[in-house]
Each structure stands twice: as C-alpha cells, then as structure tokens.
Design a protein around this motif. Structure first.
Motif, short mmCIF file in Angstrom:
data_model
loop_
_atom_site.label_atom_id
_atom_site.label_comp_id
_atom_site.label_asym_id
_atom_site.label_seq_id
_atom_site.Cartn_x
_atom_site.Cartn_y
_atom_site.Cartn_z
N TRP A 8 1.27 -1.29 -0.09
CA TRP A 8 -0.45 -0.01 0.04
C TRP A 8 1.10 1.19 -0.53
N SER A 9 0.12 2.27 -0.78
CA SER A 9 1.03 3.53 -1.08
C SER A 9 0.41 4.73 -1.07
N GLY A 10 0.20 5.43 -0.08
CA GLY A 10 -0.21 6.48 -0.48
C GLY A 10 0.10 7.83 -1.21
N THR A 11 1.55 8.00 -1.03
CA THR A 11 2.25 9.33 -1.77
C THR A 11 3.11 9.01 -2.65
N GLY A 12 3.45 6.95 -3.24
CA GLY A 12 4.96 7.15 -3.83
C GLY A 12 5.69 6.10 -3.62
N ASN A 13 6.08 6.22 -1.77
CA ASN A 13 7.48 5.79 -1.55
C ASN A 13 7.48 4.67 -1.38
N THR A 14 6.54 3.81 -0.82
CA THR A 14 6.53 2.24 -0.73
C THR A 14 6.48 1.94 -1.81
N GLU A 15 6.03 2.83 -2.94
CA GLU A 15 5.31 2.09 -4.25
C GLU A 15 6.98 1.82 -5.20
N PRO A 56 3.72 2.38 4.49
CA PRO A 56 4.20 2.99 5.29
C PRO A 56 4.28 3.04 6.55
N SER A 57 4.73 3.93 7.34
CA SER A 57 4.08 3.75 8.87
C SER A 57 3.25 5.40 8.97
N MET A 58 1.98 4.95 9.52
CA MET A 58 0.62 5.48 8.99
C MET A 58 -0.17 5.67 10.23
N GLY A 59 -1.52 6.43 10.32
CA GLY A 59 -1.72 6.82 12.05
C GLY A 59 -0.54 7.46 12.68
N SER A 60 -0.54 6.85 13.75
CA SER A 60 0.58 7.31 14.82
C SER A 60 1.13 6.04 15.09
N GLU A 61 2.61 5.47 14.12
CA GLU A 61 3.23 4.03 13.68
C GLU A 61 2.52 3.00 14.04
N GLU A 62 1.09 3.03 12.44
CA GLU A 62 0.28 1.94 12.91
C GLU A 62 1.00 1.80 11.21
N GLY A 88 9.08 -0.49 4.41
CA GLY A 88 7.83 0.40 3.97
C GLY A 88 8.95 1.78 4.39
N SER A 89 8.28 2.69 4.21
CA SER A 89 8.27 4.33 4.08
C SER A 89 8.26 5.12 5.05
N TYR A 90 9.04 5.57 5.76
CA TYR A 90 8.13 6.49 7.02
C TYR A 90 8.96 7.70 7.11
N GLY A 91 7.82 8.23 7.80
CA GLY A 91 8.62 10.13 8.05
C GLY A 91 9.28 10.18 9.57
N TRP A 92 8.43 11.05 10.48
CA TRP A 92 9.16 11.04 11.22
C TRP A 92 9.84 10.43 12.49
N GLY A 93 9.55 9.53 12.31
CA GLY A 93 9.54 8.19 13.29
C GLY A 93 11.26 7.98 13.59
N ASP A 94 10.94 6.34 14.56
CA ASP A 94 12.26 6.20 14.50
C ASP A 94 11.76 4.63 14.41
N ASN A 120 13.37 6.45 4.67
CA ASN A 120 13.03 7.28 5.45
C ASN A 120 12.31 8.17 3.27
N GLU A 121 10.98 8.36 3.61
CA GLU A 121 10.74 9.12 2.36
C GLU A 121 11.01 8.56 1.38
N ALA A 122 10.82 9.58 -0.02
CA ALA A 122 11.42 8.80 -0.83
C ALA A 122 12.46 8.13 -1.00
C1 LIG Z 1 -1.89 10.08 7.28
C2 LIG Z 1 -0.20 9.94 8.34
C3 LIG Z 1 0.21 9.85 8.90
C4 LIG Z 1 2.01 9.24 9.24
N1 LIG Z 1 2.00 9.03 10.57
C5 LIG Z 1 3.64 8.72 10.63
C6 LIG Z 1 4.69 8.01 11.68
O1 LIG Z 1 3.70 7.79 12.59
N2 LIG Z 1 5.36 7.77 11.75
C7 LIG Z 1 6.24 7.60 10.87
O2 LIG Z 1 7.34 8.02 10.85
N3 LIG Z 1 6.09 8.45 9.47
C8 LIG Z 1 4.66 9.14 9.37
N4 LIG Z 1 4.24 9.44 7.98
C9 LIG Z 1 5.01 10.14 7.25
C10 LIG Z 1 4.50 8.53 5.93
O3 LIG Z 1 4.65 7.63 6.40
C11 LIG Z 1 5.61 8.72 5.15
O4 LIG Z 1 5.73 10.55 4.76
C12 LIG Z 1 5.68 7.44 3.94
O5 LIG Z 1 6.90 8.08 2.84
C13 LIG Z 1 5.40 7.45 3.47
O6 LIG Z 1 4.98 6.81 2.45
P1 LIG Z 1 4.08 6.22 0.47
O7 LIG Z 1 4.29 7.14 0.02
O8 LIG Z 1 4.32 5.00 -0.03
O9 LIG Z 1 2.37 6.68 0.89
C14 LIG Z 1 2.75 10.11 8.06
C15 LIG Z 1 1.83 9.98 6.63
C16 LIG Z 1 0.47 10.65 6.96
C17 LIG Z 1 -0.01 10.73 5.86
#
Ligand SMILES: Cc1cc2nc3c(=O)[nH]c(=O)nc-3n(C[C@H](O)[C@H](O)[C@H](O)COP(=O)(O)O)c2cc1C
Length: 139
Positions: A8-15, A56-62, A88-94, A120-122
């Motif tokens: 699953w990928s919302g913005t393409g990074n995991t894709e 990817p990491s979504m919700g709150s680390e979910e 998977g990809s993540y943003g600000w988490g660990d 981390n991200e893309a």
């Molecule tokens: C609704 C939402 C919740 C997110 N929650 C987290 C999070 O809990 N921890 C984290 O590290 N990144 C979080 N992120 C950042 C995404 O994991 C990151 O942008 C990732 O690259 C998205 O991958 P995608 O392009 O495959 O969707 C969140 C992003 C969104 C849109």
C-alpha cells in the motif's frame, strides 16, 4: 522461485521501494508478481515461495488502516511457516511501526527471511541499491 510483492502506498514512496525490490528479485531470476494491496488476497501469500509485504508508517506508528491493516488481519491465520519479508517508508518516526509489525507476524508463525527494510520518505541515494539488493538477496 515465485515471489509476490503486495503493498500500500499513499504518496508513492513505498510503491517506489516495491518496484526497486521487484527489479532486484527479477535480476536474480525470480518470477515476481507486484500488486497493490487492494487487488491482493490471501493466495498472494499462500501460493508463493516468499511474499514481500510493504506498508508505510501511518496513523501513529501504525499500518494503513483502510486497506493494508484489514489485509494483514485476513492473512494472519494463514502465515504460519510462510516466508515473508517486510518493508516500508516512514517520515519522522524511529521505525516503531515496523518493529510492531514484525512482532505481529512472528507471533502468527511467519518466518521473516530478511531484516526488514525501512526507508525515510522516497528512496534516494544508497536506498536505491538497498531496495534492489533486498529483492535480490531474498530471491
Ligand atoms: C496520515 C499520515 C500518518 C503518518 N504517520 C507517521 C508516523 O506515525 N510515523 C512516521 O515515521 N511517519 C508517518 N507518516 C509519514 C509517512 O510514513 C511517510 O511520508 C511515507 O514516506 C509515506 O509513504 P507512501 O508514499 O508510500 O505513502 C505519516 C504520513 C501520513 C500521511
């Protein structure tokens, strides 16, 4: 070797990771099916040698709750002894979401065949090669 990559990928990074993993696995001679999770079912895990699962990491680390988490719930009872590799990809988490997900899959009896890959991200720079060799080494 038969491999599936379900993501699953919302913005393409995991894709983007999934496509690089596919490239690596194909280069090692594997037969690879790449699918968005919305089009996948339990057969994509049950009928292959190794299934790569990406979220990817979504919700709150979910895990993403609309499509990916329900998919994981649907396969959970059938992954005992199955070979999986998680990414998977993540943003600000660990990376907590990935540690929790690994734990969950191990509890369900799955065999994680590689250290999970998080980016981390893309994927950029070294990540590109890391994704390809993740696919290649497992295949
Ligand atoms: C609704 C939402 C919740 C997110 N929650 C987290 C999070 O809990 N921890 C984290 O590290 N990144 C979080 N992120 C950042 C995404 O994991 C990151 O942008 C990732 O690259 C998205 O991958 P995608 O392009 O495959 O969707 C969140 C992003 C969104 C849109």
């Amino acid at each position: 070797m038969k491999i599936s990559i379900v993501y699953w990928s919302g913005t393409g990074n995991t894709e983007a990771m999934a496509k690089l993993i596919q490239e690596g696995a194909v280069s090692a001679g594997a037969e690879v099916v790449l699918k968005e999770v919305a089009k996948a079912d339990v057969a994509d895990v049950a009928n292959v040698d190794v299934a790569f699962l990406g979220c990817p990491s979504m919700g709150s680390e979910e895990l993403e709750e609309g499509e990916f988490a329900p998919f994981i719930s649907s396969i959970e009872g059938q992954v005992s002894g199955k070979k999986l590799a998680l990414f998977g990809s993540y943003g600000w988490g660990d990376g907590q979401w990935m540690r929790d997900w690994e734990e969950r899959m191990k509890k369900a009896g799955a065999v994680l065949v590689a250290e999970s890959l998080i980016v981390n991200e893309a994927p950029a720079g070294d990540d590109i090669e890391k994704c390809k060799s993740f696919g290649k080494s497992v295949a």
